[in-house]
Design a protein around this motif. Structure first.
Motif, short mmCIF file in Angstrom:
data_model
loop_
_atom_site.label_atom_id
_atom_site.label_comp_id
_atom_site.label_asym_id
_atom_site.label_seq_id
_atom_site.Cartn_x
_atom_site.Cartn_y
_atom_site.Cartn_z
N ARG A 1 56.57 55.02 32.80
CA ARG A 1 55.17 54.59 32.66
C ARG A 1 54.25 55.82 32.53
O ARG A 1 53.34 55.85 31.71
N TYR B 1 45.79 36.94 44.90
CA TYR B 1 44.34 36.92 45.07
C TYR B 1 43.67 35.85 44.20
O TYR B 1 42.57 35.40 44.51
N HIS C 1 38.35 48.26 36.65
CA HIS C 1 38.61 46.82 36.50
C HIS C 1 39.10 46.15 37.78
O HIS C 1 39.48 44.98 37.74
N GLY D 1 43.63 39.93 31.42
CA GLY D 1 42.20 40.14 31.18
C GLY D 1 41.85 41.49 30.56
O GLY D 1 41.08 41.56 29.60
N LEU D 2 42.45 42.55 31.10
CA LEU D 2 42.09 43.88 30.62
C LEU D 2 42.48 44.08 29.15
O LEU D 2 41.72 44.66 28.36
N PHE E 1 53.42 51.28 40.69
CA PHE E 1 53.20 52.63 40.17
C PHE E 1 54.38 53.52 40.51
O PHE E 1 55.26 53.12 41.27
N TYR F 1 54.77 47.55 30.13
CA TYR F 1 55.01 47.26 31.55
C TYR F 1 54.33 45.94 31.91
O TYR F 1 53.14 45.77 31.70
N GLU G 1 38.13 39.18 42.36
CA GLU G 1 38.24 39.09 40.90
C GLU G 1 37.08 39.89 40.31
O GLU G 1 35.92 39.50 40.43
N ALA G 2 37.41 40.99 39.65
CA ALA G 2 36.35 41.88 39.17
C ALA G 2 35.34 41.12 38.32
O ALA G 2 34.13 41.20 38.53
N SER G 3 35.85 40.39 37.34
CA SER G 3 34.95 39.63 36.49
C SER G 3 35.55 38.27 36.18
O SER G 3 35.01 37.22 36.50
N GLY G 4 36.73 38.30 35.55
CA GLY G 4 37.26 37.09 34.93
C GLY G 4 36.60 36.98 33.57
O GLY G 4 35.44 37.35 33.38
N THR G 5 37.38 36.56 32.59
CA THR G 5 36.79 36.34 31.26
C THR G 5 37.14 34.96 30.73
O THR G 5 36.42 34.42 29.89
N ASN H 1 31.36 41.93 31.45
CA ASN H 1 32.30 41.62 30.36
C ASN H 1 31.76 40.56 29.42
O ASN H 1 30.84 39.82 29.77
N HIS I 1 44.37 54.08 33.37
CA HIS I 1 45.63 54.35 32.65
C HIS I 1 45.55 55.57 31.73
O HIS I 1 46.54 56.29 31.62
N VAL J 1 32.67 45.74 35.81
CA VAL J 1 32.71 44.76 34.73
C VAL J 1 31.96 43.46 35.02
O VAL J 1 32.01 42.53 34.23
N ASP K 1 50.37 43.51 36.29
CA ASP K 1 48.96 43.86 36.36
C ASP K 1 48.66 44.12 37.82
O ASP K 1 49.23 43.52 38.71
C1 26M Z 1 49.69 49.01 36.50
C2 26M Z 1 50.87 49.68 36.73
C3 26M Z 1 51.96 49.49 35.92
C4 26M Z 1 51.85 48.63 34.88
C5 26M Z 1 50.67 47.97 34.64
C6 26M Z 1 49.58 48.15 35.45
C7 26M Z 1 48.32 47.43 35.22
C8 26M Z 1 48.16 46.68 34.07
C9 26M Z 1 47.01 45.96 33.85
C10 26M Z 1 47.29 47.44 36.14
C11 26M Z 1 46.13 46.70 35.91
C12 26M Z 1 46.00 45.97 34.77
O1 26M Z 1 44.93 45.21 34.49
C13 26M Z 1 44.03 44.85 35.50
C14 26M Z 1 43.21 43.75 34.96
O2 26M Z 1 43.59 43.04 34.04
N1 26M Z 1 42.04 43.58 35.53
C15 26M Z 1 41.20 42.51 35.07
O3 26M Z 1 40.29 43.02 34.11
C16 26M Z 1 39.53 42.00 33.52
C17 26M Z 1 38.69 42.63 32.42
O4 26M Z 1 37.73 43.47 32.98
C18 26M Z 1 38.69 41.29 34.55
O5 26M Z 1 38.03 40.22 33.95
C19 26M Z 1 39.57 40.76 35.69
O6 26M Z 1 38.78 40.24 36.72
C20 26M Z 1 40.43 41.90 36.23
O7 26M Z 1 41.35 41.40 37.19
#
Ligand code: 26M
Length: 849
Positions: A285, A562, A362, A124-125, A280, A273, A689-693, A470, A326, A440, A276
């Motif tokens: 990274r 989740y 997010h 998603g992100l 850490f 990496y 789930e913060a948003s979902g897209t 979003n 990040h 979001v 999601d």
């Molecule tokens: C962390 C550590 C090492 C490597 C990668 C990560 C990492 C990578 C992606 C941590 C989080 C990451 O993304 C979180 C994510 O995708 N969150 C989603 O964001 C979307 C856009 O806002 C939302 O729609 C989703 O609900 C949310 O889960």
């Protein structure tokens, strides 16, 4: 206006074929008469690129001339997918190119299918970042993206016959990438390690020296807007050794040592990496994060300096959006530059920093909040750790001033978490270093304010904290992936898609058509053809035959506890067991259903295998691998695959229920799956789930939503009306208490939810083989049940029954489908990006003449 903008672009079919043949002969050095589809793709791409380049140069020139305030979107992930189709549609040249390649004996569809996804993201992100770039260019906003040019994108997923996920590297650059422009002239040095010595001369300055220096080289990717000349830029950095290799070692005969330093520089941008939400503490990274933020800031600063304004005006010309935590190192990095290199006083530097950055959160899952061990930071970035400590000291002093004597509060709010080792809390640093912070979706933004950043709201005031729900780009997620529906909408609205694709609330004009039978028929027929397109895709890629008369029920997203794919598969088993107990007569009333899953699970050992020799002695004892594997999600895939094996073959049920796990989920696969869905599932535990897209993508394509009261599901229901969605499950405020009950007053599952207990027992009894393999997964539900499957199971089954019931009345179902699409205007990423531009970045659209 659009036609006017296009005057430089050659739209004649004859000149398209000319440029195509020219690229075959000169750029590809091949003969046109025995060209394969891959060659044709490359030639078409290079020809389209020529068109983009004209606009891209013009856009860059005008930004430089006018020097408007610009925004920069810093994201470690850009999940772009394919480019050719998108570029053709945005340029308005799809028909001309289709005709052109046809004349030369190729089919556009085959050519488009040659392209590999640019999959530089997890989920998603990363896809959100890609949609925001599309919208920025389409809204003519001066926004650039900054990211990393990974040699390997998200891993390719293979599913073994036993249902295990296997991972293979994604060498997406192997066929060359026609969409990137190497800019060997744009390069910056980035330092790691070494030592930082404070000058102690009455200034806050220090000198950071020694250590390792690597080179960041720019690769530019053109981002065309839809029906506009504006073509923005996505700049991706590649790491290179500063010198080819170490001459001293080489001359001393130490050849391995000589290449080692060059290998370690190249390793930085070697691989995305694949996690999601967690994992850490890995040095590589952290290196990626600093390498990318340092190069991006150097580039932004150099561009600002060309304007010739005093450094204190930096925030008047630059806004930087941090996509999650990040890129948070950009905050101490800009402090370092301003203090050590620009000789600014601390207060001035902090003023500049806190007016430049904006932070988007997010996730509120506690295990997903990024933290870095202090010893690692001290080793890799000694000067930055000093600065973080200084920021923390001044910050805690100001907290102490506002809340005197509140020691608990100071400990809670400190950027440094006590422990062994101490860790830096990146979300707190991002928060205090930014002008504004946003979540979001409405619910998520409320949770950010009342949970993880509660103390910061109390300290800094509520106005710093906002919400930007979003959005998704309707270009890719309707026009491109569902051309028939797009065409129907244009005819019905009697406006060109150039209009409604950029003003998506116009879809509301479809509402009266719910009462038009001919229109409903056409609407349903398009859905049916999209289902057949998906079935054909599965037939040709996997050799499986799918019943296209069935309801298509889809859950596609990263595998995560989740998100509760387990709830879905347990629901499928429940349906299967129910069908097995039905008489032939009862079965006649049942509508057939096909359930689709797709998604990747975070792999256990992947980076170690790819980047360098494994650091652990292999082979490892089996129990050790089992312990390290994120077992829950992997077992869920295995369960899905094994359930599919049994039920798809069961003559009692197979006409009424079948199940598919489609391997290697990607943007391109989503483009086929989403338009084909009758119902999609978004069933996370409330508040997680913060948003979902993807929920937005399905609904935009007339699929109905089955979900929990979570994330953007809530706002979708607000728009389309609760009677057009299927909601179930506990609400967010109940979750905390339910978890408490699980821990302190557990009720045996047989008592609490007999239907679920029965399903679990059947799995335990070996109905789907591998009984002992699933036991750990099943036990997480029987005991603890952190994601509340046992609390939501009954209402989930009830909601599925309501879906069945509703589907029987096809007239009403199609009306719901039309209403859903009609009310999705809010979820265009154009709306979202305009909110960022106006309420956050304070930037304005630039018309490129
Ligand atoms: C962390 C550590 C090492 C490597 C990668 C990560 C990492 C990578 C992606 C941590 C989080 C990451 O993304 C979180 C994510 O995708 N969150 C989603 O964001 C979307 C856009 O806002 C939302 O729609 C989703 O609900 C949310 O889960």
């Amino acid at each position: 206006v659009w036609k006017e903008c296009m005057r430089d672009v050659d739209t004649e079919v004859s000149s398209i074929t000319k440029s195509f043949v020219n690229h075959v002969q000169t750029s590809l050095a091949r003969q046109p008469y025995n060209l394969d589809n891959l060659g044709a793709y490359q030639a078409a791409a290079l020809s389209v690129r020529d068109n983009l380049l004209v606009n891209w140069n013009e856009t860059a020139l005008q930004y430089t001339r006018k020097a408007p305030k610009r925004a920069y979107y810093l994201s470690l992930e850009f999940l772009m997918g394919r480019t050719l189709d998108n570029a053709l549609l945005n340029l308005g040249l799809k028909d001309q190119y289709s005709q052109g390649v046809k004349k030369l004996g190729f089919s556009m569809e085959d050519i488009l299918d040659q392209e590999r996804d640019a999959a530089l993201g997890n989920g998603g992100l990363g896809r959100l970042a890609a949609c925001y770039l599309d919208s920025s260019a389409s809204q003519e906003l001066p926004v650039w993206g900054y990211g990393l040019r990974y040699k390997y994108g998200i891993f390719q997923q293979l599913i073994s016959p036993a249902g295990e996920q296997l991972e293979a590297p994604d060498p997406w650059l192997d066929n060359q990438n026609p969409w990137e422009l190497p800019r060997l002239d744009v390069a910056y040095e980035v330092r790691f390690y070494g030592h930082a010595d404070r000058l102690n001369d009455g200034t806050p300055r220090a000198v950071w020296a020694g250590g390792q220096e690597v080179l960041a080289v720019a690769y530019d990717v053109m981002i065309p807007g839809c029906y506009t000349k504006t073509t923005n830029n996505l700049r991706l950095w590649e790491s290179k050794p500063k010198r080819g290799f170490d001459l001293n070692s080489f001359n001393a005969g130490n050849y391995e040592g000589a290449v080692e330093s060059s290998n370690s520089a190249a390793a930085i941008t070697s691989v995305l990496y694949p996690n999601d939400h967690t994992s850490f503490g890995k040095e590589l990274r952290l290196k990626q994060q600093y390498f990318w933020t340092a190069a991006s800031l150097a580039d932004i600063l150099r561009r600002f300096k060309n304007i010739g304004k005093p450094i204190t005006e930096f925030p008047d010309y630059v806004a930087i959006q941090l996509n999650d935590t990040h890129p948070t190192l950009a905050i101490p990095e800009l402090m370092r530059i301003l203090i050590d290199e620009e000789d600014q006083p601390w207060a001035t530097a902090w003023q500049i920093v806190t007016n430049t950055f904006f932070y988007t959160n997010h996730t509120v899952l506690p295990e997903a909040l990024e933290k870095w061990p202090v010893p690692l930071l001290e080793h890799l970035l000694p000067r930055h750790l000093q600065i973080i400590y200084d920021i923390n000291l001044l910050f805690l002093q100001s907290v102490e001033k506002k809340f005197p004597g509140d020691r608990d509060r100071l400990a809670r709010m400190s950027l440094i978490e006590e422990g062994f080792p101490k860790q830096v809390r990146m979300a707190y640093l991002a928060c205090i270093g930014s002008r504004k912070v946003n979540g979001v979706a409405e619910l998520h933004s409320d949770l950010v304010k009342t949970t993880i950043l509660k103390d910061f709201v109390e300290f800094e005031g509520i106005s710093k904290f906002g919400n930007v729900t979003n959005g998704i780009t309707p270009r890719r997620w309707l026009d491109q992936c569902n051309p028939e529906l797009s065409a129907l909408i244009s005819t019905t609205l009697k406006v060109d898609k150039a209009v409604w694709l950029k003003e998506l609330t116009r879809l509301e004009e479809l509402l009266p058509k719910t009462e038009d039978e001919a229109f409903r028929k056409e609407w349903a027929a398009i859905k049916q053809r999209n289902k057949e397109r998906l079935a054909h895709h599965v037939q040709t890629t996997l050799g499986l035959t799918i019943n296209t008369k069935a309801m298509f029920d889809v859950q596609i997203k990263r595998l995560h506890e989740y998100k509760r794919q387990t709830l879905n598969i347990l629901g499928v088993i429940h349906r299967y067991l129910t069908l097995k107990n039905m008489t032939a007569e009862e079965k006649k009333k049942v509508n057939p259903r096909v359930v689709f899953f797709a998604g990747k699970a975070a792999p256990a050992y992947y980076i170690a295998k790819l980047v360098s020799a494994p650091s652990l002695p292999l082979p490892l004892p089996l129990y050790f691998i089992a312990w390290l594997t994120p077992f829950g999600t992997h077992q869920t895939i295995r369960l899905i695959v094994n359930v599919a094996r049994i039920i798809n073959e069961d003559p009692d049920t197979k006409d009424l229920l079948s199940l598919y796990f489609l391997p290697d989920y990607s943007v391109s696969l989503a483009e086929v799956l989403i338009p084909a869905s009758d119902i999609s599932q978004h069933i996370s535990t409330a508040g997680t789930e913060a948003s979902g897209t993807s929920n937005m993508k399905f609904c935009l394509n007339g699929g109905l939503l089955l979900g929990t009261v979570d994330g953007a599901n809530i706002e979708i229901a607000e728009e389309v009306g609760e009677s057009n969605v299927f909601f179930f499950g506990h609400l967010t405020p109940a979750v905390e208490d339910l978890r408490y009950q699980h821990t302190y007053h557990p009720i045996p599952i047989e008592e609490k939810c007999p239907a679920l207990a029965n399903v679990l027992n059947q799995v335990s009894a070996g109905l789907f083989g591998d009984a002992d393999v699933y036991e750990p997964l099943l036990n997480t539900i029987r005991q603890g049940d952190h994601y509340l499957l046992s609390d939501d199971f009954d209402s989930y089954i009830a909601a599925l029954a309501m879906v069945d019931e509703a589907y029987l009345d096809q007239t009403e179902w199609v009306k719901k489908s039309i209403r859903t699409t009609a009310k999705m205007g809010k979820f265009s990423s154009d709306r979202a990006i305009n909110e960022y531009a106006e309420s956050y970045w304070n930037i304005e659209a630039q018309r490129i003449a």
